[in-house]
Enzyme design. Structure first.
Site, PDB file in Angstrom:
ATOM      1  N   ALA A  28       0.803  -1.223   0.000  1.00 20.84           N
ATOM      2  CA  ALA A  28       0.000   0.000   0.000  1.00 20.84           C
ATOM      3  C   ALA A  28       0.845   1.286   0.000  1.00 20.84           C
ATOM      4  CB  ALA A  28      -0.941  -0.024   1.189  1.00 20.84           C
ATOM      5  N   ARG A  69      -6.174  -0.860  -8.786  1.00 23.66           N
ATOM      6  CA  ARG A  69      -6.440  -1.790  -7.679  1.00 23.66           C
ATOM      7  C   ARG A  69      -7.402  -1.097  -6.709  1.00 23.66           C
ATOM      8  NH1 ARG A  69      -1.632  -4.792  -4.938  1.00 23.66           N
ATOM      9  NH2 ARG A  69      -3.271  -6.321  -4.579  1.00 23.66           N
ATOM     10  N   CYS A 134       2.226 -11.961   4.715  1.00 23.55           N
ATOM     11  CA  CYS A 134       2.484 -11.167   3.505  1.00 23.55           C
ATOM     12  C   CYS A 134       3.748 -10.324   3.675  1.00 23.55           C
ATOM     13  CB  CYS A 134       1.274 -10.311   3.141  1.00 23.55           C
ATOM     14  SG  CYS A 134       1.309  -9.742   1.412  1.00 23.55           S
ATOM     15  N   ASP A 203      -4.049  -2.706   4.221  1.00 18.64           N
ATOM     16  CA  ASP A 203      -4.301  -1.995   2.955  1.00 18.64           C
ATOM     17  C   ASP A 203      -5.330  -0.899   3.174  1.00 18.64           C
ATOM     18  OD1 ASP A 203      -3.393  -4.898   2.309  1.00 18.64           O
ATOM     19  OD2 ASP A 203      -2.889  -3.662   0.565  1.00 18.64           O
ATOM     20  N   ASN A 213      -6.683  -6.463   5.085  1.00 21.95           N
ATOM     21  CA  ASN A 213      -5.295  -6.815   4.770  1.00 21.95           C
ATOM     22  C   ASN A 213      -5.290  -8.110   3.963  1.00 21.95           C
ATOM     23  OD1 ASN A 213      -2.442  -6.209   5.056  1.00 21.95           O
ATOM     24  ND2 ASN A 213      -2.311  -7.972   6.415  1.00 21.95           N
ATOM     25  N   LYS A 239      -3.551   4.823   5.359  1.00 20.09           N
ATOM     26  CA  LYS A 239      -4.352   3.599   5.173  1.00 20.09           C
ATOM     27  C   LYS A 239      -5.768   3.749   5.741  1.00 20.09           C
ATOM     28  CE  LYS A 239      -0.286   1.708   4.113  1.00 20.09           C
ATOM     29  NZ  LYS A 239       0.444   0.779   4.934  1.00 20.09           N
TER      30      LYS A 239
END
Ligand code: RI2
Length: 326
Positions: A28, A69, A134, A203, A213, A239
């Site tokens: 992000a 996105r 991640c 995110d 996320n 965010k």
């Protein structure tokens, strides 16, 4: 020169948009940085002859970037930040203001991540083991700051299917000398026994403190709560999703099935039938972790219990936030 603003978008902006869509540029914060840079490139290369044409062109570029996105709100927040500061009575003045605000935004972003890291590091003690999911530069910033404070940290790194971004995390941590145990996602619950914190990024953060996320975060959080392991979310205020202040939900991106199943694997399952419509592969990239499973959201402005994040959101965004190009 064409009058259509969308046709005056420069190739470098299209390239950035394609790199974001294909996840060559991902994460992000990194996406936000690239989007602000792309707007500055558009401004610099613009051949618009009037301020109106220039503004229309920048807004078209913002829209092109935005449509890549849908889940990470840092992308529209970056575009908003740069475009809302655009001012000036001539093309040159506008160009300069975009260049300045984009550069200022990028500097603030980097500083915010460092500040967040120092705040998050206070939650980590010498000898702690973190479990990651991640790859999050905000989450890793907390580990880096803890290392800089002289603390020994080790990590259990989840592989993170389907794109295995856990490998990026493992690579970074090993570069910093952090001992890493890499595990497949399904092993997470077993390894929570030896973990002191689950440390993830985000995110988007919704007004009720829900954390959006990478897919798998919510299951990890439920398991961590069951095992009594605290869950810490590292997320800069970029965010925070302003649309959720007015009751909108965050769109979850569905990505191509090829990330999950290769053609040869599909053929094996379907017996080589390319028209088998009853084999459906779904690939949602993110999920929503309810606030009750999150212990703290760490931002550059301090750490918050998730339920109180709404106060910070109102302070930063007000309650009436439109699209970046409005
Ligand atoms: O901003 P930073 O902390 O780097 O990353 C935040 C989040 O972005 C990533 O999404 P993707 O890999 O772009 O789909 C991950 O979900 C990660 O937690």
């Amino acid at each position: 020169m064409t009058d259509e603003p969308a046709e005056r978008i420069v190739p470098a902006v299209h390239d950035t948009a394609e790199d974001i869509a294909s996840m060559e540029i991902r994460g992000a914060a990194t996406i936000a940085d690239a989007a602000a840079g792309a707007l500055a490139t558009q401004a610099e290369a613009s051949t618009a002859e009037t301020p109106e044409a220039f503004e229309a062109e920048l807004k078209a570029a913002a829209r092109r970037l935005y449509e890549t996105r849908p889940t990470a709100v840092s992308l529209p927040n970056a575009l908003r930040f740069v475009l809302w500061d655009m001012e000036g009575g001539s093309v040159d003045a506008l160009r300069e203001s975009v260049a300045e605000s984009a550069a200022g935004f990028q500097t603030d972003l980097a500083e915010a991540q460092d500040r967040l890291g120092r705040i998050g590091a206070n939650r980590l003690r010498d000898g702690d083991v973190v479990m990651t999911h991640c790859h999050s530069t905000d989450a890793l910033s907390c580990v880096k700051a803890a290392l800089d404070q002289g603390k020994d940290i080790s990590a259990v790194v989840k592989e993170t299917r389907p794109r295995k971004q856990g490998h990026i995390t493992a690579e970074q941590l090993r570069e910093w000398g952090v001992p890493v145990t890499l595990v497949v996602d399904n092993a997470a619950r077993r390894y929570l026994e030896r973990v002191d914190h689950v440390l993830v990024g985000a995110d988007s953060i919704a007004a009720d403190g829900s954390v959006i996320n990478k897919i798998g975060t919510s299951g990890l959080a439920v398991n961590a709560r069951d095992r009594g392991v605290p869950i810490m979310v590292a997320a800069q205020t970029i965010k925070l999703h302003p649309g959720t202040l007015t009751g909108h939900t965050v769109e979850i991106e569905n990505r191509d099935e090829s990330e999950v199943l290769e053609d040869a694997e599909r053929d094996r399952i379907t017996g080589g039938d390319p028209d088998d419509a009853d084999l459906v592969v779904e690939n949602p990239a993110f999920d929503v972790t309810p606030p009750r499973y999150v212990d703290a959201i760490v931002t550059e402005r301090g750490q918050f219990p998730p339920e109180s994040i709404v106060t910070l959101m109102r302070e930063l965004f007000g309650t009436d936030v439109g699209e970046p190009w409005e």
